[in-house]
Design an enzyme around this catalytic site. Structure first.
Site, PDB file in Angstrom:
ATOM      1  N   HIS A 119       0.832  -1.207   0.000  1.00 32.14           N
ATOM      2  CA  HIS A 119       0.000   0.000   0.000  1.00 32.14           C
ATOM      3  C   HIS A 119       0.868   1.259   0.000  1.00 32.14           C
ATOM      4  O   HIS A 119       1.601   1.498   0.961  1.00 32.14           O
ATOM      5  CB  HIS A 119      -0.884  -0.037   1.248  1.00 32.14           C
ATOM      6  CG  HIS A 119      -1.809   1.113   1.378  1.00 32.14           C
ATOM      7  ND1 HIS A 119      -1.832   1.931   2.483  1.00 32.14           N
ATOM      8  CD2 HIS A 119      -2.756   1.588   0.538  1.00 32.14           C
ATOM      9  CE1 HIS A 119      -2.760   2.850   2.332  1.00 32.14           C
ATOM     10  NE2 HIS A 119      -3.338   2.665   1.158  1.00 32.14           N
ATOM     11  N   HIS A 147      -0.231  10.908  -2.250  1.00 29.49           N
ATOM     12  CA  HIS A 147      -1.565  10.557  -1.779  1.00 29.49           C
ATOM     13  C   HIS A 147      -2.535  11.731  -1.657  1.00 29.49           C
ATOM     14  O   HIS A 147      -3.698  11.637  -2.035  1.00 29.49           O
ATOM     15  CB  HIS A 147      -1.476   9.842  -0.417  1.00 29.49           C
ATOM     16  CG  HIS A 147      -2.807   9.445   0.108  1.00 29.49           C
ATOM     17  ND1 HIS A 147      -3.580  10.270   0.911  1.00 29.49           N
ATOM     18  CD2 HIS A 147      -3.546   8.319  -0.075  1.00 29.49           C
ATOM     19  CE1 HIS A 147      -4.714   9.666   1.207  1.00 29.49           C
ATOM     20  NE2 HIS A 147      -4.723   8.476   0.626  1.00 29.49           N
ATOM     21  N   LYS A 157      -6.705   9.563  -8.108  1.00 30.96           N
ATOM     22  CA  LYS A 157      -7.330  10.384  -7.064  1.00 30.96           C
ATOM     23  C   LYS A 157      -8.094  11.573  -7.648  1.00 30.96           C
ATOM     24  O   LYS A 157      -8.538  12.435  -6.898  1.00 30.96           O
ATOM     25  CB  LYS A 157      -6.245  10.907  -6.112  1.00 30.96           C
ATOM     26  CG  LYS A 157      -5.626   9.838  -5.218  1.00 30.96           C
ATOM     27  CD  LYS A 157      -6.594   9.399  -4.129  1.00 30.96           C
ATOM     28  CE  LYS A 157      -5.940   8.581  -3.038  1.00 30.96           C
ATOM     29  NZ  LYS A 157      -6.953   7.955  -2.156  1.00 30.96           N
TER      30      LYS A 157
END
Ligand code: G3P
Ligand code: CA
Length: 285
Positions: free
Chosen positions: A50, A92, A152
Protein backbone atom coordinates in the site's frame (compact mmCIF):
# COMPACT_ATOMS: atom_id res chain seq x y z
CA UNK A 1 0.72 -21.80 -16.98
CA UNK A 2 0.94 -23.78 -20.26
CA UNK A 3 4.26 -25.24 -19.07
CA UNK A 4 2.56 -26.38 -15.87
CA UNK A 5 -0.24 -28.03 -17.83
CA UNK A 6 2.17 -29.75 -20.20
CA UNK A 7 4.21 -31.01 -17.26
CA UNK A 8 1.04 -32.21 -15.53
CA UNK A 9 -0.20 -34.07 -18.60
CA UNK A 10 3.22 -35.70 -19.09
CA UNK A 11 3.10 -36.71 -15.45
CA UNK A 12 -0.38 -38.19 -15.97
CA UNK A 13 0.57 -40.29 -18.98
CA UNK A 14 3.67 -41.52 -17.17
CA UNK A 15 1.48 -42.43 -14.23
CA UNK A 16 -0.71 -44.56 -16.52
CA UNK A 17 2.28 -46.58 -17.74
CA UNK A 18 3.54 -46.85 -14.18
CA UNK A 19 0.54 -48.89 -13.06
CA UNK A 20 2.67 -51.99 -12.39
CA UNK A 21 5.63 -50.14 -10.87
CA UNK A 22 6.38 -50.25 -7.07
CA UNK A 23 4.15 -48.10 -4.78
CA UNK A 24 6.98 -45.70 -3.82
CA UNK A 25 7.44 -44.87 -7.54
CA UNK A 26 3.73 -44.05 -7.92
CA UNK A 27 3.87 -41.97 -4.74
CA UNK A 28 6.70 -39.85 -6.17
CA UNK A 29 4.65 -39.14 -9.30
CA UNK A 30 1.64 -38.13 -7.19
CA UNK A 31 3.82 -35.66 -5.25
CA UNK A 32 5.09 -34.21 -8.53
CA UNK A 33 1.51 -33.83 -9.80
CA UNK A 34 0.58 -32.01 -6.61
CA UNK A 35 3.45 -29.57 -7.03
CA UNK A 36 2.36 -28.70 -10.58
CA UNK A 37 -1.40 -28.76 -10.24
CA UNK A 38 -2.10 -27.29 -6.81
CA UNK A 39 -0.99 -23.70 -7.47
CA UNK A 40 -3.20 -23.50 -10.57
CA UNK A 41 -6.20 -25.02 -8.77
CA UNK A 42 -6.02 -23.14 -5.46
CA UNK A 43 -4.67 -19.78 -6.67
CA UNK A 44 -2.39 -17.65 -4.53
CA UNK A 45 -3.35 -14.54 -2.58
CA UNK A 46 -1.95 -11.36 -4.10
CA UNK A 47 -0.07 -9.20 -1.60
CA UNK A 48 -0.22 -5.56 -2.67
CA UNK A 49 2.07 -3.06 -0.95
CA UNK A 50 0.00 0.00 0.00
CA UNK A 51 1.70 3.21 -1.26
CA UNK A 52 4.75 0.92 -1.51
CA UNK A 53 5.91 -0.75 1.69
CA UNK A 54 4.66 2.31 3.56
CA UNK A 55 4.87 0.70 7.00
CA UNK A 56 8.65 0.92 6.61
CA UNK A 57 9.42 3.67 4.10
CA UNK A 58 7.97 7.07 3.13
CA UNK A 59 4.67 6.43 1.31
CA UNK A 60 4.48 6.68 -2.49
CA UNK A 61 8.24 7.03 -2.97
CA UNK A 62 10.59 4.98 -5.17
CA UNK A 63 12.21 3.80 -1.95
CA UNK A 64 8.87 2.42 -0.69
CA UNK A 65 8.16 0.61 -3.97
CA UNK A 66 11.67 -0.86 -4.07
CA UNK A 67 11.25 -2.07 -0.48
CA UNK A 68 7.99 -3.77 -1.45
CA UNK A 69 9.85 -5.96 -3.96
CA UNK A 70 12.57 -6.73 -1.40
CA UNK A 71 9.79 -7.91 0.93
CA UNK A 72 8.30 -10.23 -1.67
CA UNK A 73 5.14 -8.23 -2.49
CA UNK A 74 3.28 -9.33 -5.64
CA UNK A 75 2.19 -5.81 -6.49
CA UNK A 76 2.40 -2.22 -5.35
CA UNK A 77 -0.36 0.33 -5.03
CA UNK A 78 0.31 4.05 -5.63
CA UNK A 79 -1.83 7.23 -5.76
CA UNK A 80 -1.71 9.64 -8.69
CA UNK A 81 -2.61 13.24 -9.61
CA UNK A 82 -2.50 15.28 -12.80
CA UNK A 83 0.03 18.13 -12.70
CA UNK A 84 -0.35 21.66 -14.12
CA UNK A 85 1.64 20.61 -17.22
CA UNK A 86 -0.42 17.49 -17.94
CA UNK A 87 1.95 14.97 -16.39
CA UNK A 88 1.28 12.52 -13.59
CA UNK A 89 2.75 12.77 -10.09
CA UNK A 90 2.70 10.05 -7.42
CA UNK A 91 1.47 11.10 -3.96
CA UNK A 92 -1.56 10.56 -1.78
CA UNK A 93 -2.99 13.94 -0.80
CA UNK A 94 -4.39 16.56 -3.17
CA UNK A 95 -2.26 19.08 -1.24
CA UNK A 96 1.50 19.01 -0.75
CA UNK A 97 1.56 20.01 2.90
CA UNK A 98 1.56 16.68 4.80
CA UNK A 99 4.15 14.66 2.88
CA UNK A 100 6.43 17.23 1.21
CA UNK A 101 8.30 20.50 1.78
CA UNK A 102 5.72 22.29 -0.40
CA UNK A 103 2.32 23.83 0.28
CA UNK A 104 -0.87 24.04 -1.74
CA UNK A 105 -2.69 21.91 -4.31
CA UNK A 106 -0.67 19.47 -6.44
CA UNK A 107 -2.57 20.54 -9.58
CA UNK A 108 -1.10 24.08 -9.36
CA UNK A 109 2.47 22.85 -9.98
CA UNK A 110 4.35 21.44 -12.95
CA UNK A 111 6.03 18.06 -12.51
CA UNK A 112 9.46 19.75 -12.58
CA UNK A 113 8.38 22.10 -9.77
CA UNK A 114 7.03 19.18 -7.74
CA UNK A 115 10.28 17.29 -8.17
CA UNK A 116 12.21 20.20 -6.60
CA UNK A 117 10.39 19.44 -3.35
CA UNK A 118 11.62 17.14 -0.60
CA UNK A 119 9.62 14.35 0.98
CA UNK A 120 8.55 14.90 4.58
CA UNK A 121 8.67 11.74 6.71
CA UNK A 122 8.51 11.35 10.47
CA UNK A 123 8.92 15.14 10.93
CA UNK A 124 12.06 15.27 8.79
CA UNK A 125 12.73 16.43 5.24
CA UNK A 126 14.54 13.72 3.31
CA UNK A 127 17.49 15.00 1.24
CA UNK A 128 17.47 12.24 -1.38
CA UNK A 129 13.78 11.63 -1.99
CA UNK A 130 11.22 13.56 -4.01
CA UNK A 131 7.76 13.04 -5.52
CA UNK A 132 8.14 10.40 -8.25
CA UNK A 133 6.58 10.72 -11.68
CA UNK A 134 4.34 7.84 -12.77
CA UNK A 135 6.99 6.90 -15.38
CA UNK A 136 9.65 6.57 -12.66
CA UNK A 137 7.51 4.12 -10.70
CA UNK A 138 6.55 2.13 -13.81
CA UNK A 139 10.26 1.76 -14.57
CA UNK A 140 10.85 -0.19 -11.34
CA UNK A 141 8.01 -2.72 -11.66
CA UNK A 142 9.73 -6.09 -12.15
CA UNK A 143 8.54 -8.73 -14.59
CA UNK A 144 5.64 -10.73 -13.14
CA UNK A 145 4.65 -8.03 -10.61
CA UNK A 146 1.62 -5.71 -10.85
CA UNK A 147 1.02 -2.05 -10.14
CA UNK A 148 -2.35 -0.80 -8.84
CA UNK A 149 -2.63 2.83 -9.94
CA UNK A 150 -5.17 4.63 -7.77
CA UNK A 151 -6.53 7.67 -9.59
CA UNK A 152 -7.33 10.38 -7.06
CA UNK A 153 -8.83 12.79 -9.59
CA UNK A 154 -11.69 13.06 -12.04
CA UNK A 155 -11.57 11.72 -15.61
CA UNK A 156 -9.48 14.66 -16.84
CA UNK A 157 -6.36 12.61 -15.99
CA UNK A 158 -7.24 9.73 -18.34
CA UNK A 159 -5.64 11.05 -21.59
CA UNK A 160 -2.30 11.59 -19.78
CA UNK A 161 -2.59 8.16 -18.15
CA UNK A 162 -3.18 6.51 -21.52
CA UNK A 163 -0.25 8.35 -23.10
CA UNK A 164 2.10 7.22 -20.30
CA UNK A 165 0.87 3.61 -20.11
CA UNK A 166 0.95 3.20 -23.89
CA UNK A 167 4.59 4.28 -23.88
CA UNK A 168 5.71 1.98 -21.06
CA UNK A 169 7.08 -1.51 -21.58
CA UNK A 170 4.96 -3.28 -18.96
CA UNK A 171 2.43 -5.84 -20.13
CA UNK A 172 -1.30 -5.07 -19.87
CA UNK A 173 -1.64 -7.82 -17.23
CA UNK A 174 0.76 -5.90 -14.97
CA UNK A 175 -1.32 -2.71 -14.97
CA UNK A 176 -4.40 -2.23 -12.79
CA UNK A 177 -6.45 0.95 -12.38
CA UNK A 178 -8.40 1.55 -9.15
CA UNK A 179 -10.47 4.51 -8.01
CA UNK A 180 -13.35 5.61 -5.79
CA UNK A 181 -14.51 7.96 -8.55
CA UNK A 182 -17.21 6.33 -10.70
CA UNK A 183 -16.88 8.66 -13.67
CA UNK A 184 -13.09 8.26 -13.68
CA UNK A 185 -13.50 4.48 -13.54
CA UNK A 186 -15.96 4.51 -16.45
CA UNK A 187 -13.77 6.76 -18.61
CA UNK A 188 -10.53 4.93 -17.81
CA UNK A 189 -12.04 1.50 -18.61
CA UNK A 190 -13.41 2.90 -21.87
CA UNK A 191 -10.02 4.29 -22.92
CA UNK A 192 -7.90 1.43 -21.53
CA UNK A 193 -10.22 -1.57 -22.02
CA UNK A 194 -7.44 -4.18 -21.83
CA UNK A 195 -6.47 -3.20 -18.30
CA UNK A 196 -8.17 -4.55 -15.20
CA UNK A 197 -10.16 -1.88 -13.35
CA UNK A 198 -11.42 -2.29 -9.77
CA UNK A 199 -13.95 -0.09 -8.01
CA UNK A 200 -12.82 1.15 -4.58
CA UNK A 201 -15.29 1.54 -1.75
CA UNK A 202 -14.91 2.45 1.91
CA UNK A 203 -18.40 1.13 2.71
CA UNK A 204 -19.22 4.43 4.43
CA UNK A 205 -21.74 5.52 1.83
CA UNK A 206 -22.79 2.40 -0.03
CA UNK A 207 -23.96 -1.18 0.35
CA UNK A 208 -22.48 -4.16 -1.46
CA UNK A 209 -25.46 -4.07 -3.85
CA UNK A 210 -24.58 -0.50 -4.77
CA UNK A 211 -20.90 -1.36 -5.14
CA UNK A 212 -21.75 -4.19 -7.53
CA UNK A 213 -24.15 -1.98 -9.49
CA UNK A 214 -21.51 0.77 -9.87
CA UNK A 215 -18.81 -1.75 -10.86
CA UNK A 216 -21.16 -3.10 -13.51
CA UNK A 217 -22.12 0.35 -14.76
CA UNK A 218 -18.44 1.25 -15.23
CA UNK A 219 -17.79 -2.04 -17.02
CA UNK A 220 -15.07 -2.66 -14.42
CA UNK A 221 -13.58 -6.01 -13.45
CA UNK A 222 -13.53 -6.32 -9.68
CA UNK A 223 -14.20 -4.74 -6.30
CA UNK A 224 -11.67 -3.39 -3.83
CA UNK A 225 -13.15 -2.80 -0.37
CA UNK A 226 -12.07 -1.32 2.94
CA UNK A 227 -11.66 -3.69 5.92
CA UNK A 228 -14.22 -1.38 7.56
CA UNK A 229 -16.92 -2.39 5.06
CA UNK A 230 -17.13 -4.94 6.92
CA UNK A 231 -16.21 -7.98 4.80
CA UNK A 232 -18.13 -11.24 5.24
CA UNK A 233 -18.15 -14.56 3.38
CA UNK A 234 -21.65 -13.71 2.07
CA UNK A 235 -20.46 -10.39 0.70
CA UNK A 236 -17.49 -12.00 -1.10
CA UNK A 237 -19.87 -14.64 -2.48
CA UNK A 238 -22.24 -11.95 -3.70
CA UNK A 239 -19.34 -10.33 -5.57
CA UNK A 240 -18.36 -13.70 -7.04
CA UNK A 241 -21.91 -14.34 -8.27
CA UNK A 242 -21.80 -10.98 -10.04
CA UNK A 243 -18.48 -12.04 -11.65
CA UNK A 244 -16.17 -9.99 -9.43
CA UNK A 245 -13.14 -10.89 -7.34
CA UNK A 246 -12.86 -9.07 -4.02
CA UNK A 247 -9.69 -7.24 -2.98
CA UNK A 248 -9.36 -5.66 0.47
CA UNK A 249 -7.46 -2.62 1.87
CA UNK A 250 -5.72 -1.71 4.16
CA UNK A 251 -4.20 -4.44 6.34
CA UNK A 252 -1.90 -3.18 9.07
CA UNK A 253 0.45 -4.68 11.69
CA UNK A 254 -2.44 -5.40 14.07
CA UNK A 255 -4.30 -7.60 11.57
CA UNK A 256 -2.72 -11.02 12.18
CA UNK A 257 -6.12 -12.57 12.92
CA UNK A 258 -8.05 -10.83 10.17
CA UNK A 259 -5.75 -11.89 7.31
CA UNK A 260 -6.49 -15.66 7.41
CA UNK A 261 -10.20 -14.91 7.98
CA UNK A 262 -10.38 -12.80 4.82
CA UNK A 263 -8.67 -15.52 2.77
CA UNK A 264 -11.10 -18.07 4.19
CA UNK A 265 -13.94 -15.82 2.99
CA UNK A 266 -12.55 -15.91 -0.56
CA UNK A 267 -10.78 -12.55 -0.78
CA UNK A 268 -8.12 -12.76 -3.54
CA UNK A 269 -5.85 -9.80 -2.78
CA UNK A 270 -4.73 -7.83 0.29
CA UNK A 271 -3.42 -4.29 0.18
CA UNK A 272 -1.12 -3.72 3.13
CA UNK A 273 1.41 -1.32 4.62
CA UNK A 274 3.33 -4.42 5.83
CA UNK A 275 3.74 -6.88 2.93
CA UNK A 276 6.15 -9.09 4.88
CA UNK A 277 3.83 -9.55 7.88
CA UNK A 278 0.79 -10.08 5.70
CA UNK A 279 2.55 -12.84 3.78
CA UNK A 280 3.50 -14.56 7.05
CA UNK A 281 -0.11 -14.47 8.25
CA UNK A 282 -1.54 -16.17 5.15
CA UNK A 283 -2.92 -19.64 5.77
CA UNK A 284 -0.78 -22.32 4.14
CA UNK A 285 -1.79 -22.38 0.46
O1 G3P B 1 -5.80 0.70 -2.18
C1 G3P B 1 -6.86 1.50 -1.81
C2 G3P B 1 -6.53 2.48 -0.73
O2 G3P B 1 -5.26 2.99 -0.95
C3 G3P B 1 -7.54 3.57 -0.66
O3 G3P B 1 -7.33 4.46 0.40
O4 G3P B 1 -6.64 6.63 1.31
O5 G3P B 1 -5.01 4.82 1.22
O6 G3P B 1 -5.71 5.95 -0.86
P1 G3P B 1 -6.12 5.50 0.51
CA1 CA C 1 -4.41 4.66 -2.30
Amino acid sequence: MSQQLAASSNALSSLRTARHKPAIWKFSWLCLLGVFLLPSLVGATEIIAHRGASGYEPENTLRAVQRAWEMGADATEIDVYLTKDDKIAVLHDSKLDRTTSGVGPVKDFTLAELQELKIRWKDELLEDETIPSLEQVLAIIPEGKRIFIEIKTGPEIVPALKRILDACTLKDEQLVVITFNESTLTESKKVLPNLKHYYLSSGKKETIDEVIAKTKAANADGINLSTKFPITAELVQQGKEAGYDTYVWTLRDKDAELVPQLIEMGVVGLTTDFPDLCRDWLPTE
